[in-house]
Write a protein that holds these residues in place. Structure first.
Motif, PDB file in Angstrom:
ATOM      1  N   VAL A 288      45.731  27.613  42.163  1.00  0.00           N
ATOM      2  CA  VAL A 288      45.269  28.884  42.357  1.00  0.00           C
ATOM      3  C   VAL A 288      44.547  29.468  41.400  1.00  0.00           C
ATOM      4  N   PRO A 289      43.492  30.158  41.589  1.00  0.00           N
ATOM      5  CA  PRO A 289      42.712  30.975  40.282  1.00  0.00           C
ATOM      6  C   PRO A 289      43.547  32.063  39.824  1.00  0.00           C
ATOM      7  N   SER A 290      43.258  32.445  38.767  1.00  0.00           N
ATOM      8  CA  SER A 290      44.170  33.538  38.018  1.00  0.00           C
ATOM      9  C   SER A 290      43.836  34.805  38.902  1.00  0.00           C
ATOM     10  N   ALA A 291      45.176  35.429  39.482  1.00  0.00           N
ATOM     11  CA  ALA A 291      45.290  36.692  40.239  1.00  0.00           C
ATOM     12  C   ALA A 291      44.432  37.805  39.401  1.00  0.00           C
ATOM     13  N   SER A 292      44.570  37.905  38.149  1.00  0.00           N
ATOM     14  CA  SER A 292      44.214  39.091  37.544  1.00  0.00           C
ATOM     15  C   SER A 292      42.632  38.925  37.235  1.00  0.00           C
ATOM     16  N   SER A 293      42.137  37.605  37.235  1.00  0.00           N
ATOM     17  CA  SER A 293      40.809  37.449  37.150  1.00  0.00           C
ATOM     18  C   SER A 293      39.736  37.738  38.274  1.00  0.00           C
ATOM     19  N   VAL A 294      40.594  37.256  39.559  1.00  0.00           N
ATOM     20  CA  VAL A 294      39.765  37.449  40.713  1.00  0.00           C
ATOM     21  C   VAL A 294      40.106  38.961  41.134  1.00  0.00           C
ATOM     22  N   GLY A 295      41.075  39.767  40.902  1.00  0.00           N
ATOM     23  CA  GLY A 295      41.261  41.163  41.035  1.00  0.00           C
ATOM     24  C   GLY A 295      42.291  41.255  42.278  1.00  0.00           C
ATOM     25  N   ALA A 296      43.022  42.347  42.256  1.00  0.00           N
ATOM     26  CA  ALA A 296      43.744  42.747  43.368  1.00  0.00           C
ATOM     27  C   ALA A 296      43.063  42.987  44.531  1.00  0.00           C
ATOM     28  N   GLY A 297      43.836  42.318  45.755  1.00  0.00           N
ATOM     29  CA  GLY A 297      43.059  42.503  46.966  1.00  0.00           C
ATOM     30  C   GLY A 297      42.318  41.014  47.588  1.00  0.00           C
ATOM     31  N   THR A 298      42.186  40.098  46.607  1.00  0.00           N
ATOM     32  CA  THR A 298      41.440  38.941  46.907  1.00  0.00           C
ATOM     33  C   THR A 298      42.378  38.057  47.724  1.00  0.00           C
ATOM     34  N   MET A 299      41.964  37.494  48.718  1.00  0.00           N
ATOM     35  CA  MET A 299      42.713  36.600  49.638  1.00  0.00           C
ATOM     36  C   MET A 299      42.255  35.204  49.718  1.00  0.00           C
ATOM     37  N   ILE A 300      43.417  34.365  49.681  1.00  0.00           N
ATOM     38  CA  ILE A 300      43.167  32.951  49.549  1.00  0.00           C
ATOM     39  C   ILE A 300      44.112  32.171  50.638  1.00  0.00           C
ATOM     40  N   PRO A 311      48.564  32.389  54.147  1.00  0.00           N
ATOM     41  CA  PRO A 311      47.806  33.396  53.561  1.00  0.00           C
ATOM     42  C   PRO A 311      48.220  34.059  52.256  1.00  0.00           C
ATOM     43  N   ALA A 312      47.627  34.130  51.165  1.00  0.00           N
ATOM     44  CA  ALA A 312      48.334  34.922  50.175  1.00  0.00           C
ATOM     45  C   ALA A 312      47.312  35.924  49.786  1.00  0.00           C
ATOM     46  N   PHE A 313      47.738  36.795  48.765  1.00  0.00           N
ATOM     47  CA  PHE A 313      46.729  38.062  48.141  1.00  0.00           C
ATOM     48  C   PHE A 313      47.192  38.209  46.862  1.00  0.00           C
ATOM     49  N   SER A 314      46.147  38.684  46.013  1.00  0.00           N
ATOM     50  CA  SER A 314      46.295  38.938  44.801  1.00  0.00           C
ATOM     51  C   SER A 314      46.851  40.276  44.535  1.00  0.00           C
ATOM     52  N   ASP A 315      47.837  40.580  43.640  1.00  0.00           N
ATOM     53  CA  ASP A 315      48.014  42.169  43.361  1.00  0.00           C
ATOM     54  C   ASP A 315      47.531  42.391  42.256  1.00  0.00           C
ATOM     55  N   GLY A 316      46.741  41.626  41.521  1.00  0.00           N
ATOM     56  CA  GLY A 316      46.220  41.934  40.284  1.00  0.00           C
ATOM     57  C   GLY A 316      46.911  41.061  39.175  1.00  0.00           C
ATOM     58  N   THR A 317      48.111  40.897  39.424  1.00  0.00           N
ATOM     59  CA  THR A 317      48.984  40.157  38.550  1.00  0.00           C
ATOM     60  C   THR A 317      49.495  38.636  38.839  1.00  0.00           C
ATOM     61  N   ASN A 318      49.860  38.749  40.355  1.00  0.00           N
ATOM     62  CA  ASN A 318      50.390  37.534  40.885  1.00  0.00           C
ATOM     63  C   ASN A 318      49.764  37.284  42.384  1.00  0.00           C
ATOM     64  N   TRP A 319      49.894  36.069  42.683  1.00  0.00           N
ATOM     65  CA  TRP A 319      49.642  35.787  44.251  1.00  0.00           C
ATOM     66  C   TRP A 319      50.904  36.035  45.080  1.00  0.00           C
ATOM     67  N   ARG A 320      50.799  36.620  46.116  1.00  0.00           N
ATOM     68  CA  ARG A 320      51.870  36.815  47.049  1.00  0.00           C
ATOM     69  C   ARG A 320      51.756  36.539  48.413  1.00  0.00           C
ATOM     70  N   ARG A 321      52.699  35.995  49.086  1.00  0.00           N
ATOM     71  CA  ARG A 321      52.561  35.403  50.590  1.00  0.00           C
ATOM     72  C   ARG A 321      52.121  36.736  51.516  1.00  0.00           C
ATOM     73  N   ALA A 322      51.313  36.719  52.319  1.00  0.00           N
ATOM     74  CA  ALA A 322      50.930  37.744  52.997  1.00  0.00           C
ATOM     75  C   ALA A 322      52.305  38.260  54.115  1.00  0.00           C
ATOM     76  N   SER A 323      53.009  37.346  54.356  1.00  0.00           N
ATOM     77  CA  SER A 323      54.011  37.358  55.377  1.00  0.00           C
ATOM     78  C   SER A 323      55.175  38.568  54.823  1.00  0.00           C
ATOM     79  N   ASP A 324      55.752  38.340  53.571  1.00  0.00           N
ATOM     80  CA  ASP A 324      56.532  38.914  52.962  1.00  0.00           C
ATOM     81  C   ASP A 324      56.608  39.380  51.589  1.00  0.00           C
ATOM     82  N   ARG A 325      55.238  39.391  50.897  1.00  0.00           N
ATOM     83  CA  ARG A 325      55.122  39.805  49.679  1.00  0.00           C
ATOM     84  C   ARG A 325      55.520  39.261  48.625  1.00  0.00           C
ATOM     85  N   ALA A 326      56.253  37.962  48.928  1.00  0.00           N
ATOM     86  CA  ALA A 326      56.884  37.228  47.826  1.00  0.00           C
ATOM     87  C   ALA A 326      55.910  36.452  47.216  1.00  0.00           C
TER      88      ALA A 326
END
Length: 329
Positions: A288-300, A311-326
């Motif tokens: 996965v690319p850097s979550a901070s580089s792509v920015g918060a809200g990016t989806m992969i 599906p996962a999203f970037s919170d600006g620091t980490n990639w989190r699962r869309a289902s439970d934010r883990a």
């Protein structure tokens, strides 16, 4: 043999048969015919004597226009008969060759009573309606091998132009303008207001002209711009970047001043409104690319997440699962 000489001064005009006698007494002197000799050595047979002060030569005066010119009129019956006969024979011959207004117009090649249209057709010149010092109007025919601008090529102005092909001096016609006002670049039979034909390309090589598209838009710097291309397999592409030695790609902005973008939708209700499925890029947890580089809200889409593909999203620091934010693991 009757001989009579009349002398005096006269005014003559080049190309005219009329001679004006200064203080003349032609009729009183009994002049009805003869040979007019000017001091220049030019003259000719007299055709008619109109008055005491005016006579007409058989042929137009060939010398320069002059006034106060000394002259002699010689009336020698033998010489007169020969000279007059010869002059009239020349005039008759010219009359048979072409209707010519005067000897001057004949010498200058300016013919009257000649049908200009027949000459243009015979010489395949087309119909030249107007020809002035700095403008020529052509209503028919063709111009081949003509340089507009004289010895130095210059722009031409056309009120209406239909072209079957403007040659690029290489392999074919560079520009075609149809009778329906359709313009083709490399297209000999354009079917739209603007049609550009070029080579197929699957995509450009950054920093190079290899694989360039059919169209290239740029500003003052020729080293970078926006390319449009068509692949031989049917898809089309757009690429912004450099074509010089620097292999650099730049961003492509849509609606920079505002507005929304719709895909297969005429009235988008948000910044990107897609009437169909959307697919994100797929990654493994380790790629996965850097979550901070792509920015918060990016989806992969993460294919090997511990809990299953998700599906996962970037919170600006980490990639989190869309289902439970883990955080993905």
């Amino acid at each position: 043999m009757a001989v009579l000489n009349v002398t005096g001064t006269a005014s003559v005009t080049n190309g005219s048969t009329t001679v004006t006698i200064v203080g003349g007494n032609l009729v009183a002197a009994g002049v009805t015919a003869g040979i007019f000799f000017a001091e220049t050595g030019l003259g000719g047979a007299i055709g008619t004597v109109n008055s005491n002060t005016e006579l007409d030569l058989v042929l137009p005066y060939a010398g320069t226009t002059d006034t106060g010119l000394d002259f002699t009129i010689s009336i020698d019956s033998a010489v007169l008969e020969i000279a007059t006969s010869n002059a009239r024979a020349v005039a008759a011959l010219l009359d048979q060759i072409n209707p010519i207004a005067s000897f001057t117009t004949f010498s200058n090649g300016l013919m009257e009573n000649v049908d200009a249209g027949e000459w243009r057709t015979g010489l395949e010149l087309g119909s030249i309606a107007t020809q002035a010092a700095n403008a020529v109007t052509i209503t028919g025919g063709a111009m081949n091998g003509v340089t507009i601008g004289g010895s130095t090529p210059a722009p031409g102005t056309f009120t209406a132009l239909t072209s079957t092909g403007i040659d690029d001096n290489a392999t074919g016609n560079a520009i075609t303008i149809s009778a329906s006002n359709l313009v083709g670049f490399g297209a000999s039979n354009p079917r739209a207001r603007l049609e550009i034909a070029g080579s197929y390309s699957d995509g450009p090589t950054l920093g190079s002209t290899t694989g360039m598209g059919t169209a290239y838009y740029r500003a003052s710097d020729p080293g970078f711009g926006l390319q449009f291309g068509v692949s031989a397999t049917g898809y089309s592409w757009i690429q912004e970047g450099r074509i010089d030695t620097a292999a650099v790609a730049y961003g492509l902005m849509l609606q920079p001043a505002g507005g929304k973008v719709g895909i297969r939708k005429t009235a988008a209700t948000c910044e990107l409104d897609v009437n169909g499925a959307i697919r994100c890029g797929s990654y493994t947890v380790g790629t996965v690319p850097s979550a901070s580089s792509v920015g918060a809200g990016t989806m992969i889409y993460v294919t090997n997440e511990a809990g299953g593909a998700t599906p996962a999203f970037s919170d600006g620091t980490n990639w989190r699962r869309a289902s439970d934010r883990a955080i993905i693991s």
